[in-house]
Design a protein around this motif. Structure first.
Motif, PDB file in Angstrom:
ATOM      1  N   PHE A   1      -4.915   5.931  -1.215  1.00 13.57           N
ATOM      2  CA  PHE A   1      -3.568   5.639  -0.741  1.00 13.57           C
ATOM      3  C   PHE A   1      -3.527   4.360   0.083  1.00 13.57           C
ATOM      4  O   PHE A   1      -2.444   3.872   0.419  1.00 13.57           O
ATOM      5  CB  PHE A   1      -3.034   6.811   0.088  1.00 13.57           C
ATOM      6  N   GLU A   2      -4.695   3.835   0.430  1.00 17.39           N
ATOM      7  CA  GLU A   2      -4.746   2.600   1.213  1.00 17.39           C
ATOM      8  C   GLU A   2      -4.971   1.372   0.337  1.00 17.39           C
ATOM      9  O   GLU A   2      -5.079   0.261   0.848  1.00 17.39           O
ATOM     10  CB  GLU A   2      -5.863   2.710   2.250  1.00 17.39           C
ATOM     11  N   LYS A   3      -5.032   1.577  -0.970  1.00 15.07           N
ATOM     12  CA  LYS A   3      -5.200   0.437  -1.866  1.00 15.07           C
ATOM     13  C   LYS A   3      -3.906  -0.380  -1.920  1.00 15.07           C
ATOM     14  O   LYS A   3      -2.803   0.146  -1.784  1.00 15.07           O
ATOM     15  CB  LYS A   3      -5.569   0.920  -3.266  1.00 15.07           C
ATOM     16  N   ASP A   4      -4.064  -1.660  -2.141  1.00 11.91           N
ATOM     17  CA  ASP A   4      -2.919  -2.554  -2.232  1.00 11.91           C
ATOM     18  C   ASP A   4      -2.394  -2.523  -3.663  1.00 11.91           C
ATOM     19  O   ASP A   4      -2.850  -3.279  -4.527  1.00 11.91           O
ATOM     20  CB  ASP A   4      -3.329  -3.966  -1.826  1.00 11.91           C
ATOM     21  N   LEU A   5      -1.426  -1.643  -3.941  1.00 12.94           N
ATOM     22  CA  LEU A   5      -0.922  -1.425  -5.294  1.00 12.94           C
ATOM     23  C   LEU A   5       0.471  -2.017  -5.458  1.00 12.94           C
ATOM     24  O   LEU A   5       1.253  -2.123  -4.507  1.00 12.94           O
ATOM     25  CB  LEU A   5      -0.887   0.073  -5.612  1.00 12.94           C
ATOM     26  N   ASP A   6       0.788  -2.372  -6.702  1.00 12.76           N
ATOM     27  CA  ASP A   6       2.070  -2.983  -7.031  1.00 12.76           C
ATOM     28  C   ASP A   6       3.039  -1.888  -7.485  1.00 12.76           C
ATOM     29  O   ASP A   6       2.749  -1.131  -8.413  1.00 12.76           O
ATOM     30  CB  ASP A   6       1.857  -4.006  -8.147  1.00 12.76           C
TER      31      ASP A   6
ATOM     32  N   GLU B   1       2.251   2.331   3.150  1.00 17.59           N
ATOM     33  CA  GLU B   1       3.258   1.462   3.749  1.00 17.59           C
ATOM     34  C   GLU B   1       4.635   1.671   3.127  1.00 17.59           C
ATOM     35  O   GLU B   1       5.556   0.894   3.367  1.00 17.59           O
ATOM     36  CB  GLU B   1       2.835   0.002   3.600  1.00 17.59           C
TER      37      GLU B   1
ATOM     38  N   ASN C   1      -3.356  -2.544 -11.355  1.00 16.21           N
ATOM     39  CA  ASN C   1      -3.100  -2.420  -9.916  1.00 16.21           C
ATOM     40  C   ASN C   1      -1.695  -1.894  -9.614  1.00 16.21           C
ATOM     41  O   ASN C   1      -1.016  -2.355  -8.694  1.00 16.21           O
ATOM     42  CB  ASN C   1      -3.300  -3.770  -9.210  1.00 16.21           C
TER      43      ASN C   1
ATOM     44  N   LYS D   1       0.839  -1.185   0.000  1.00 12.38           N
ATOM     45  CA  LYS D   1       0.000   0.000   0.000  1.00 12.38           C
ATOM     46  C   LYS D   1       0.882   1.246   0.000  1.00 12.38           C
ATOM     47  O   LYS D   1       1.990   1.240   0.524  1.00 12.38           O
ATOM     48  CB  LYS D   1      -0.917   0.005   1.215  1.00 12.38           C
ATOM     49  N   VAL D   2       0.360   2.321  -0.595  1.00  9.93           N
ATOM     50  CA  VAL D   2       1.126   3.559  -0.630  1.00  9.93           C
ATOM     51  C   VAL D   2       1.480   4.016   0.785  1.00  9.93           C
ATOM     52  O   VAL D   2       2.575   4.497   1.049  1.00  9.93           O
ATOM     53  CB  VAL D   2       0.335   4.664  -1.374  1.00  9.93           C
TER      54      VAL D   2
ATOM     55  N   PHE E   1       1.184   1.365  -8.997  1.00 13.21           N
ATOM     56  CA  PHE E   1       1.412   2.734  -8.542  1.00 13.21           C
ATOM     57  C   PHE E   1       2.503   3.322  -9.418  1.00 13.21           C
ATOM     58  O   PHE E   1       3.654   2.882  -9.389  1.00 13.21           O
ATOM     59  CB  PHE E   1       1.826   2.763  -7.079  1.00 13.21           C
TER      60      PHE E   1
END
Length: 374
Positions: A31-36, A5, A124, A2-3, A126
């Motif tokens: 910003f809390e999405k689980d992005l690659d 993190e 998915n 996540k961003v 960033f």
């Protein structure tokens, strides 16, 4: 990942609950999405050749690298530089991912406009996209943000425009991104008698947010920002600006038109400050919105802080529906109501596109809109 993190990320740079409630435009959840963070390599740019145009010098911007023909080497210079601070804290987000920002210097006047094509590929993801443009000669630039194969992504784009003394820069940005989110953070550095005309055309993105940070520190500097936002479904777009007039006889003029249908939501949050050192300056803000459905909405908040009397300033926000007299006139000529509605919307959009001086750019945008059905 996540961003929020990102290692060593200062969470203070992200929007706070207090600010988001004030604007009624909460972007924190993206910003809390689980992005690659791992981007695709060796992207075949030939598949995007349809975005090139013979009337332009075409440049691709992919993964913070510029790709262009050798013939441009005598006009353009590419380097890297450190990230700067900004009153817009999100501007620093990209510095946690990339060590430096890409720097493009235009040293001489070009016989054709530049088309800088930013490509984003992968689901998915960033994406960071940071470009500083130093302008030493009059220039026309089109920035095209495009995706064909991506969805559920977030783009954090930084742009800094430095325009030297007595130079005029016309820059248009068009994004036809779909199934994703983009936040574009702008900084400007306008020298004495410099003019920057910036036109933003926003289509399709689930979220498109532009944040401007501009200090007019040199006499007779002019900043003009025009934009069109055309949203439907649950799409959201916002324009936030922090404009500060410091030097004498500086000008800022921000005009955004919104066309909102279905459940679309827009934000117009502009703050212009005219300091007591900025005698004879001009500061203008204007938001115009056409609501096309019962559920669309806009939060318009133009603000002026003025510390002198010797100036010109005005701000305003209007909201309404399509002109019924115009609809009636067109329908009385045998045009269906749906077609008449479309014609009026197109005419409003065309008012903004006409702010782009160069015909070649207006034609390119028309073709791009046709390809993307917007």
């Amino acid at each position: 990942m996540k961003v929020v993190e990102i290692e060593n990320l200062n969470l203070d740079i992200l929007p706070t609950k207090k600010v988001e409630e004030f604007r009624s435009f909460n972007i924190y959840p993206i910003f809390e999405k689980d992005l690659d963070f791992n981007l695709e390599k060796d992207i075949d740019l030939n598949q995007y050749s349809y975005l090139k145009d013979e009337h332009f010098y075409n440049i691709f911007l992919v993964d913070n690298e510029l790709v262009f023909e050798n013939e441009l080497n005598k006009f353009l210079e590419v380097s890297y530089e450190k990230f700067e601070d900004s009153v817009n804290k999100l501007y620093t987000l990209n510095s946690y991912i990339n060590k430096e920002a890409l720097n493009l210097t235009i040293n001489e006047k070009l016989d054709k406009p530049l088309n800088i094509i930013s490509i984003f590929q992968g689901n998915n993801k960033f994406f960071t996209n940071s470009l500083n443009i130093n302008i030493k000669a009059d220039v026309d630039i089109l920035e095209t943000f495009h995706n064909d194969l991506s969805k559920d992504f977030l783009i954090s784009a930084n742009r800094k425009y430095t325009v030297l003394e007595d130079i005029k820069a016309n820059i248009a940005k068009v994004q036809t991104l779909q199934n994703g989110n983009i936040i574009t953070n702008y900084k400007t550095d306008l020298k004495s008698n410099a003019i920057l005309n910036l036109v933003n055309l926003e289509y399709k993105a689930d979220l498109a947010l532009n944040i401007f940070d501009s200090k007019l520190e040199n006499e007779n500097a002019v900043l003009n920002i025009d934009g069109i936002v055309k949203n439907k479904a649950k799409q959201r777009s916002g324009n936030i600006a922090f404009i500060e007039h410091i030097a004498k006889s500086t000008t800022s003029d921000i005009k955004i038109k919104h066309l909102l249908d279905e459940n679309a939501h827009c934000l117009f949050d502009i703050s212009s400050t005219v300091q007591n050192s900025a005698l004879y300056s001009k500061a203008f803000q204007n938001s115009q919105t056409i609501i096309l459905s019962d559920d669309a909405k806009i939060n318009a908040n133009p603000r002026l802080q003025i510390y002198i009397d010797e100036l010109e300033a005005a701000h305003g926000a209007s909201c309404g529906t399509l002109n019924e007299d115009e609809l009636y006139y067109l329908c009385s000529r045998g045009i269906s109501k749906a077609k008449a509605r479309e014609m009026i919307i197109d005419s409003i959009e065309l008012q903004v596109i006409r702010e782009i001086e160069l015909k070649a750019i207006r034609r390119y945008i028309k073709n791009l809109k046709r390809i993307n059905h917007v």
